[in-house]
Design a protein around this motif. Structure first.
Motif, PDB file in Angstrom:
ATOM      1  N   MET A   1       0.824  -1.210   0.000  1.00  0.00           N
ATOM      2  CA  MET A   1       0.000   0.000   0.000  1.00  0.00           C
ATOM      3  C   MET A   1       0.857   1.258   0.000  1.00  0.00           C
ATOM      4  O   MET A   1       0.557   2.225  -0.683  1.00  0.00           O
ATOM      5  CB  MET A   1      -0.939  -0.005   1.220  1.00  0.00           C
ATOM      6  CG  MET A   1      -2.178  -0.860   1.008  1.00  0.00           C
ATOM      7  SD  MET A   1      -2.986  -1.325   2.545  1.00  0.00           S
ATOM      8  CE  MET A   1      -3.777   0.191   2.989  1.00  0.00           C
ATOM      9  N   GLU A   2       1.943   1.220   0.756  1.00  0.00           N
ATOM     10  CA  GLU A   2       2.847   2.374   0.793  1.00  0.00           C
ATOM     11  C   GLU A   2       3.439   2.642  -0.585  1.00  0.00           C
ATOM     12  O   GLU A   2       3.556   3.778  -1.015  1.00  0.00           O
ATOM     13  CB  GLU A   2       3.964   2.138   1.812  1.00  0.00           C
ATOM     14  CG  GLU A   2       3.531   2.456   3.239  1.00  0.00           C
ATOM     15  CD  GLU A   2       4.606   2.113   4.246  1.00  0.00           C
ATOM     16  OE1 GLU A   2       5.590   1.447   3.883  1.00  0.00           O
ATOM     17  OE2 GLU A   2       4.445   2.526   5.412  1.00  0.00           O
ATOM     18  N   GLU A   3       3.823   1.533  -1.269  1.00  0.00           N
ATOM     19  CA  GLU A   3       4.366   1.673  -2.614  1.00  0.00           C
ATOM     20  C   GLU A   3       3.363   2.332  -3.547  1.00  0.00           C
ATOM     21  O   GLU A   3       3.700   3.222  -4.317  1.00  0.00           O
ATOM     22  CB  GLU A   3       4.737   0.294  -3.159  1.00  0.00           C
ATOM     23  CG  GLU A   3       6.245   0.056  -3.197  1.00  0.00           C
ATOM     24  CD  GLU A   3       6.573  -1.377  -3.548  1.00  0.00           C
ATOM     25  OE1 GLU A   3       6.023  -1.869  -4.561  1.00  0.00           O
ATOM     26  OE2 GLU A   3       7.340  -2.000  -2.790  1.00  0.00           O
ATOM     27  N   LYS A   4       2.121   1.900  -3.449  1.00  0.00           N
ATOM     28  CA  LYS A   4       1.067   2.464  -4.295  1.00  0.00           C
ATOM     29  C   LYS A   4       0.898   3.948  -4.010  1.00  0.00           C
ATOM     30  O   LYS A   4       0.758   4.759  -4.912  1.00  0.00           O
ATOM     31  CB  LYS A   4      -0.266   1.747  -4.046  1.00  0.00           C
ATOM     32  CG  LYS A   4      -0.495   0.584  -4.991  1.00  0.00           C
ATOM     33  CD  LYS A   4      -1.870   0.009  -4.767  1.00  0.00           C
ATOM     34  CE  LYS A   4      -1.967  -1.385  -5.351  1.00  0.00           C
ATOM     35  NZ  LYS A   4      -3.105  -2.132  -4.795  1.00  0.00           N
ATOM     36  N   ASN A   5       0.930   4.309  -2.733  1.00  0.00           N
ATOM     37  CA  ASN A   5       0.792   5.718  -2.353  1.00  0.00           C
ATOM     38  C   ASN A   5       1.942   6.566  -2.871  1.00  0.00           C
ATOM     39  O   ASN A   5       1.755   7.687  -3.300  1.00  0.00           O
ATOM     40  CB  ASN A   5       0.719   5.848  -0.826  1.00  0.00           C
ATOM     41  CG  ASN A   5      -0.676   5.578  -0.323  1.00  0.00           C
ATOM     42  OD1 ASN A   5      -1.634   5.617  -1.106  1.00  0.00           O
ATOM     43  ND2 ASN A   5      -0.812   5.284   0.950  1.00  0.00           N
ATOM     44  N   ASP A   6       3.164   5.987  -2.819  1.00  0.00           N
ATOM     45  CA  ASP A   6       4.331   6.730  -3.289  1.00  0.00           C
ATOM     46  C   ASP A   6       4.236   7.043  -4.773  1.00  0.00           C
ATOM     47  O   ASP A   6       4.714   8.078  -5.223  1.00  0.00           O
ATOM     48  CB  ASP A   6       5.615   5.924  -3.014  1.00  0.00           C
ATOM     49  CG  ASP A   6       5.929   5.921  -1.531  1.00  0.00           C
ATOM     50  OD1 ASP A   6       5.310   6.746  -0.820  1.00  0.00           O
ATOM     51  OD2 ASP A   6       6.761   5.122  -1.083  1.00  0.00           O
ATOM     52  N   LYS A   7       3.639   6.136  -5.506  1.00  0.00           N
ATOM     53  CA  LYS A   7       3.560   6.308  -6.956  1.00  0.00           C
ATOM     54  C   LYS A   7       2.608   7.438  -7.337  1.00  0.00           C
ATOM     55  O   LYS A   7       2.726   8.014  -8.406  1.00  0.00           O
ATOM     56  CB  LYS A   7       3.117   5.004  -7.623  1.00  0.00           C
ATOM     57  CG  LYS A   7       4.294   4.068  -7.873  1.00  0.00           C
ATOM     58  CD  LYS A   7       3.834   2.776  -8.505  1.00  0.00           C
ATOM     59  CE  LYS A   7       4.962   1.753  -8.472  1.00  0.00           C
ATOM     60  NZ  LYS A   7       4.479   0.396  -8.643  1.00  0.00           N
ATOM     61  N   ARG A   8       1.642   7.731  -6.463  1.00  0.00           N
ATOM     62  CA  ARG A   8       0.648   8.749  -6.809  1.00  0.00           C
ATOM     63  C   ARG A   8       1.238  10.140  -6.857  1.00  0.00           C
ATOM     64  O   ARG A   8       2.114  10.468  -6.101  1.00  0.00           O
ATOM     65  CB  ARG A   8      -0.475   8.724  -5.764  1.00  0.00           C
ATOM     66  CG  ARG A   8      -1.626   7.904  -6.285  1.00  0.00           C
ATOM     67  CD  ARG A   8      -2.764   7.910  -5.281  1.00  0.00           C
ATOM     68  NE  ARG A   8      -3.431   6.616  -5.304  1.00  0.00           N
ATOM     69  CZ  ARG A   8      -4.189   6.179  -4.324  1.00  0.00           C
ATOM     70  NH1 ARG A   8      -4.356   6.880  -3.241  1.00  0.00           N
ATOM     71  NH2 ARG A   8      -4.786   5.014  -4.425  1.00  0.00           N
TER      72      ARG A   8
END
Lengths: 235, 117
Positions: free
Chosen positions: B110-117
């Motif tokens: 989830m953190e990775e997904k957030n970073d990509k945004r």
């Protein structure tokens, strides 16, 4: 997805830094339609980082649970994420991923569990004396208790369907799990297929078997096989 | 002489156990067996003549053996109880480890997904 089934490859890994990347990459080269999860079983070496370099999902156990606990973690993950088929592959590169597709096909044909077996047909896989002794004794025990012959009782190359994923996510022995779970599944009158596979020598590192461990193994497995018959009534 | 030693040992042991409970180093649940044990030593030391009579009635001509027999039976039962507890705790630890590892993976994803945004 293979034939519209969600397939998860579970790779338990304990101190497999030299092999893990190759194992994961081999699986994905052979079959890019599957998901791969590496369960790092509290390795003391670089297994975790090496696994994270690959495209696999990595579950990192903070303690070393042993092979059973690690595989079960993969099964819990498979169950929670709605996978239809889970295939367990050793982290040391002994199992050739070219058989994955055939295993999936067999499950689709209606088998509940497919065991990748070294001994259904003659293969050129050489075993140590103690390993062979262990396999023969457990094989005979399972035959005596269930009436069904399973040749390669200790194979860690197995595919199971959703129903057994659920069962394993709830109940799975902590150590030396293969013979006991094979027998349990047979006792529950599930359809089990032993599929001949060629196995390779492990790529690097050492196998864990010593004579003393073999004796411990035999005592524990004999005990657990006999108890499993009694325990079955509780489920 | 040995009987006085027994009394002293019983009292010291009882205080030791109660102190452990007081300091939260031993659960009340597990202290009960040890409290009974120390009271048993006290009682036998104080009423040793009665204890001798009972052992003779039971056909045990050397009374300390009866004591040992009791002790071994009780310790045996207690050790089984402890191994049951260990097994239970082991299962809990494995379950916790597995759930924690799966959650950890989920959080990282989830953190990775957030970073990509």
């Amino acid at each position: 997805m293979i034939n519209s089934k969600k397939v998860l490859i579970i790779i338990p890994a304990y101190n497999e830094e030299e092999n893990i990347e190759n194992v994961v990459n081999n699986v994905l080269e052979e079959n890019n339609l599957v998901d791969v999860v590496v369960v790092n079983d509290g390795s003391k070496d670089d297994t975790l980082k090496r696994a994270q370099n690959t495209k696999a999902t990595v579950i990192d156990l903070p303690n070393n649970l042993g092979i059973g606990g690690a595989v079960q973690t993969g099964m819990i993950y498979a169950y929670k994420n709605g996978y239809d088929i889970a295939i367990q592959i050793d982290g040391d590169g002994q199992h050739n991923p070219k058989y994955i597709k055939e295993m999936v096909n067999k499950i689709n044909e209606g088998y509940d569990m497919v065991i990748g077996s070294r001994f259904v047909e003659k293969t050129n896989y050489k075993q140590t004396f103690f390993r062979m002794l262990g396999i023969n004794i457990t094989s005979a025990l399972i035959k005596a208790i269930t009436g069904r012959k399973i040749y390669d009782t200790t194979s860690g190359f197995r595919a199971v369907n959703r129903e057994i994923i659920e069962e394993f996510s709830k109940n799975y022995p902590y150590d030396y799990p293969e013979p006991e779970t094979n027998m349990k599944i047979v006792l529950k009158k599930k359809k089990v297929l032993e599929m001949p596979v060629e196995m390779r020598k492990r790529m690097a590192g050492k196998s864990f078997i010593t004579p003393i461990k073999s004796v411990k193994y035999m005592i524990k497995v004999t005990m657990s096989l006999m108890m499993a018959k009694l325990k079955l009534k509780e489920y | 002489m040995i009987y006085y030693l027994g009394i002293i040992f019983g009292i010291v042991f009882l205080i030791f156990i109660l102190n452990l409970v007081k300091k939260n180093k031993l659960d009340e649940k597990y202290s009960i067996v040890w409290i009974i044990f120390s009271l048993g030593i006290l009682l036998i030391s104080i009423f040793y003549e009665l204890f001798m009579k009972i052992s003779l009635k039971l056909g045990v001509y050397y009374p300390p053996i009866l004591l040992l027999l009791f002790a071994i039976i009780i310790e045996g039962i207690y050790i089984v109880h402890i191994t049951i507890t260990i097994t239970k705790q082991n299962k809990m630890i494995i379950k916790l480890t597995q759930e924690l590892a799966i959650l950890k993976e989920k959080v990282e994803e989830m953190e990775e997904k957030n970073d990509k945004r």
